[in-house]
Design a protein around this motif. Structure first.
Motif, PDB file in Angstrom:
ATOM      1  N   HIS A  29     -40.263 -75.400 -27.949  1.00 49.28           N
ATOM      2  CA  HIS A  29     -39.085 -74.804 -27.318  1.00 49.28           C
ATOM      3  C   HIS A  29     -37.873 -74.789 -28.251  1.00 49.28           C
ATOM      4  CE1 HIS A  29     -41.198 -76.405 -23.536  1.00 49.28           C
ATOM      5  NE2 HIS A  29     -41.370 -75.106 -23.575  1.00 49.28           N
ATOM      6  N   GLU A  83     -39.413 -82.483 -25.849  1.00 49.73           N
ATOM      7  CA  GLU A  83     -40.252 -81.326 -26.149  1.00 49.73           C
ATOM      8  C   GLU A  83     -41.682 -81.496 -25.629  1.00 49.73           C
ATOM      9  OE1 GLU A  83     -40.049 -78.256 -27.692  1.00 49.73           O
ATOM     10  OE2 GLU A  83     -42.196 -78.203 -27.335  1.00 49.73           O
ATOM     11  N   LEU A  84     -42.125 -82.725 -25.470  1.00 54.94           N
ATOM     12  CA  LEU A  84     -43.513 -82.976 -25.047  1.00 54.94           C
ATOM     13  C   LEU A  84     -43.761 -82.416 -23.646  1.00 54.94           C
ATOM     14  CD1 LEU A  84     -44.000 -86.697 -26.157  1.00 54.94           C
ATOM     15  CD2 LEU A  84     -44.847 -84.654 -27.304  1.00 54.94           C
ATOM     16  N   GLY A  85     -44.994 -81.975 -23.426  1.00 53.65           N
ATOM     17  CA  GLY A  85     -45.371 -81.535 -22.084  1.00 53.65           C
ATOM     18  C   GLY A  85     -45.398 -82.713 -21.125  1.00 53.65           C
TER      19      GLY A  85
END
Lengths: 302, 250
Positions: A29, A83-85
Motif C-alpha cells: 500500500h 502494511e501486513l495483512g
C-alpha cells in the motif's frame, strides 16, 4: 484436422489474454511501503553518519544523527507492521531466518537496527551508560549500511520486470537516496556551524541518486519505460528536479538557515518521490503484459 | 515421508470449458465467492487465478476455433513464492507440492509479486495469501485433487509427475501425427527457468495467448548477484560517509 492458424500471425505481433496482466502487481500500500523505504533508508544512512561522527569527534552532529536513525527506524517499522495483512502476526517474521528471502534478512536487520538505535538514543538523552550507547552507535553503522541497501534486493527479488531487471542500479539508487535523506535530516537538526559533513552527505547522496536513476533508466530499455511514463514518470522527473535542486542548494546551505531549510526539504521531497515512483513503476510494469512477454521471447531466427 | 512427486497434466485439447474444476475446487477447499462479473471477454467470469480462484478456465475465441484451458498453480521445482516467504508459511510438502500454512502467514504480500505466473494473491478481507494446495488434505488421504476428480473429459490428469510427463509426450506425438502441429507442452521441461513445473499443460497456441508467461525464470536465481550489487552499494555508502567526515574538524 490440420490447423496451422498460429503461423498466420506475424512473429513480431504481441499477443495476450485480453490485455490482462500476467503477473500480480505488488499489493503493498501507499503510503506505507514507499514511506518505509524512505524512513528505513534514512535511518540506515543516519546510523552510518552517527558512527562516523563518533569516530571523528563531531558530538553535536552525532546526537542529531542518532536521533534521526532512531526516529526513521521506529516510524518505518510501524509502517511495515501496518502494511501486513495480519499485523498481529508481525512477530512471525522472527520465526525463521531465510537468506533466500530479502524480507526475512531485512526483518532481522531492522530488528537489530531498531534495538541499537534505541540504545544509542536512550543513552544520549539520559546520559546513562555512555560507553554502551557509543558502542551501539558504532554497531548501528554496520546495520545501517545494510538497512539502506537491502530494500533494493527486496524489490529486485520479484518477477516485476522494472524491478528485477534493475538489480544492478537499484542498490546504488537507494543508497544514494538514503544518504541524501539522512544528510538532509541531520543538516536540518544540527547547528549550521557543525553541520558541514551532513551537507556534504546531502550533496554526495543527491548526485548518486540522480546518476544511478539515470543509468538505470537508460540500461533497462523497454523494461525501463514505466520509469519514464505515466504517474511513475512524473514522480521520477519530480524526484530528479527536487534532488538536483536540493543538492545544489546544499553546497551553499552553510550560509543561512533559509538555504538549509530549502535544501533539506527539497532533498527529502525528492527522496520520497523516488520511493513512490519506483513502487509505481513496478506496478505499471507488472500490469502491462508486454513487459512480461517480450523480454521472455526467444530472439527471432536470423 | 518420502512420497513420489505428484502433479497435474492439463491437456487443453480435451477441455470443454465446463468449469467443473473451478466449482469442485471451491467446494472442497471452502474457497469464498470472488464476485460474479460478466467480463465481456468470452465465457470467462473469474478472469485470472487469485486468492479465491485456484482453478481458472480461460476461454480464447479465435477465428474458427475455441481454446479452453484450466489454469492452476504450477507448483514449481524452484518456487519463488516459497523462496521469498519470510515467515516459513509457504513450505514444500512430501508430495513436492507448494502449500501456504494459513495459521502462519502474516500477509506480508511478498509472494504475490514474486510469482512469475501471477498465481498467488492476498485475500484483502482476510489479510493472508492463498493459492492452490494441490488438495494437500485429499492427497494425504490417498485421494486425487478435487478438480481432477470432477473433470469429465480427463483434461485434468493427476498422478506421479514422471508418469504424467511420459503420457504427455505420447499425447503430443499422436497429435502431431494427426496434423495438429501446434500442440506443445508447457512447463514440463526440468531445464526451464523454474526447474520444471509440477503442474504442466498441453497447449495449442503460444503461452501468452492463454495469459501464461512464455519463458519465466525464478527470480531467486539472480539473488546472489543481487546481494553482491547491494553489498557493493553498502560499501560505497560507508566509504561515502567516511569521505564526508574526512578532513573536517569538529
Amino acid at each position: 484436422m490440420p490447423r496451422r492458424r498460429h503461423e498466420m500471425v506475424p512473429d513480431a505481433e504481441f499477443r495476450s489474454y485480453y490485455g490482462q496482466p500476467i503477473l500480480k502487481p505488488p499489493i503493498w500500500h501507499e503510503p506505507h511501503m514507499p514511506a518505509y523505504l524512505y524512513l528505513g533508508g534514512m535511518s540506515g544512512a543516519a546510523s552510518a553518519m552517527a558512527a562516523a561522527a563518533r569516530l571523528a569527534g563531531h558530538e553535536r552532529l552525532e546526537l542529531a544523527a542518532r536521533t534521526a536513525a532512531f526516529a526513521g527506524g521506529t516510524v518505518g517499522a510501524a509502517f511495515l507492521v501496518a502494511e501486513l495483512g495480519r499485523p498481529m502476526r508481525f512477530l512471525n517474521m522472527m520465526r525463521v531466518f531465510k537468506p533466500t528471502s530479502p524480507m526475512s534478512v531485512g526483518s532481522w536487520t531492522l530488528a537489530a537496527q531498531g534495538g541499537l538505535t534505541s540504545v544509542a538514543v536512550g543513552s544520549a538523552v539520559t546520559g546513562v551508560l555512555p560507553r554502551v550507547g557509543d558502542a551501539a552507535t558504532l554497531a548501528s553503522g554496520l546495520t545501517g549500511v545494510a538497512m539502506a541497501t537491502y530494500t533494493a534486493v527486496l524489490l529486485a527479488d520479484t518477477a516485476v520486470p522494472a524491478w528485477h531487471e534493475a538489480l544492478r542500479e537499484l542498490p546504488f539508487l537507494f543508497a544514494g537516496s538514503a544518504l541524501a535523506s539522512a544528510g538532509a535530516a541531520v543538516m536540518l537538526t544540527t547547528p549550521r556551524a557543525q553541520a558541514g559533513p551532513a551537507r556534504a552527505a546531502a550533496v554526495a547522496g543527491a548526485v548518486t541518486e540522480v546518476v544511478a536513476g539515470g543509468l538505470m533508466e537508460r540500461r533497462l530499455g523497454l523494461v525501463g519505460e514505466p520509469y519514464r511514463t505515466g504517474r511513475a514518470g512524473r514522480l521520477m522527473r519530480a524526484s530528479r528536479a527536487l534532488t538536483l535542486g536540493g543538492g545544489l542548494l546544499a553546497t551553499v546551505a552553510g550560509r543561512s538557515r533559509t538555504l538549509t531549510a530549502l535544501s533539506g526539504i527539497a532533498i527529502t521531497a525528492g527522496a520520497l518521490c523516488t520511493r513512490f515512483g519506483v513502487l509505481e513503476a513496478g506496478r505499471a510494469s507488472a500490469k502491462d503484459p508486454k513487459y512480461t512477454v517480450l523480454p521472455q521471447r526467444p530472439p527471432p531466427p536470423a | 515421508m518420502a512420497e513420489q512427486r505428484m502433479g497435474f497434466f492439463t491437456d487443453t485439447t480435451v477441455c470443454i470449458g465446463c468449469k467443473a474444476c473451478e466449482v469442485a475446487c471451491k467446494e472442497w477447499n471452502d474457497v469464498p465467492d470472488d464476485g460474479f462479473v460478466f467480463r465481456a471477454t468470452s465465457y470467462d467470469n473469474t478472469g485470472a487465478l487469485g486468492a479465491s480462484t485456484w482453478r481458472h478456465v480461460a476461454f480464447v475465441e479465435q477465428d474458427g476455433r475455441w481454446l479452453m484451458m484450466s489454469d492452476v498453480c504450477k507448483h514449481c521445482t524452484h518456487a519463488a513464492c516459497l523462496d521469498v516467504c519470510p515467515t516459513g508459511a509457504l513450505f514444500r510438502t512430501e508430495f513436492d507440492t507448494v502449500v501456504v500454512q494459513s495459521d502462519v502467514c502474516n500477509g506480508c504480500g511478498y509472494c504475490v509479486p514474486a510469482c512469475p505466473y501471477g498465481v498467488i494473491d492476498r485475500r484483502e478481507d482476510d489479510g493472508r495469501a492463498w493459492k492452490c494446495t494441490l488438495c494437500y488434505d485429499r492427497l494425504r488421504g490417498g485421494m486425487e485433487p478435487a478438480c481432477a476428480k470432477a473433470c469429465p473429459t480427463k483434461s485434468i490428469q493427476f498422478g506421479p509427475l514422471d508418469e504424467l510427463r511420459e503420457r504427455a509426450r505420447d499425447r503430443v506425438e499422436r497429435l502431431h501425427a494427426e496434423g495438429v502441429t501446434e500442440a506443445r507442452l508447457y512447463g514440463e521441461d526440468p531445464d526451464n527457468g523454474v526447474g520444471g513445473t509440477g503442474a504442466f499443460f498441453l497447449l495449442l497456441d503460444e503461452p501468452e495467448t492463454y495469459g501464461l508467461p512464455p519463458d519465466p525464470v525464478v527470480t531467486t536465481r539472480d539473488l546472489p548477484a543481487m546481494w553482491r550489487w547491494a553489498g557493493g552499494a553498502a560499501l560505497a555508502l560507508a566509504a561515502g560517509v567516511a569521505v564526508c567526515f574526512a578532513g573536517r574538524k569538529p
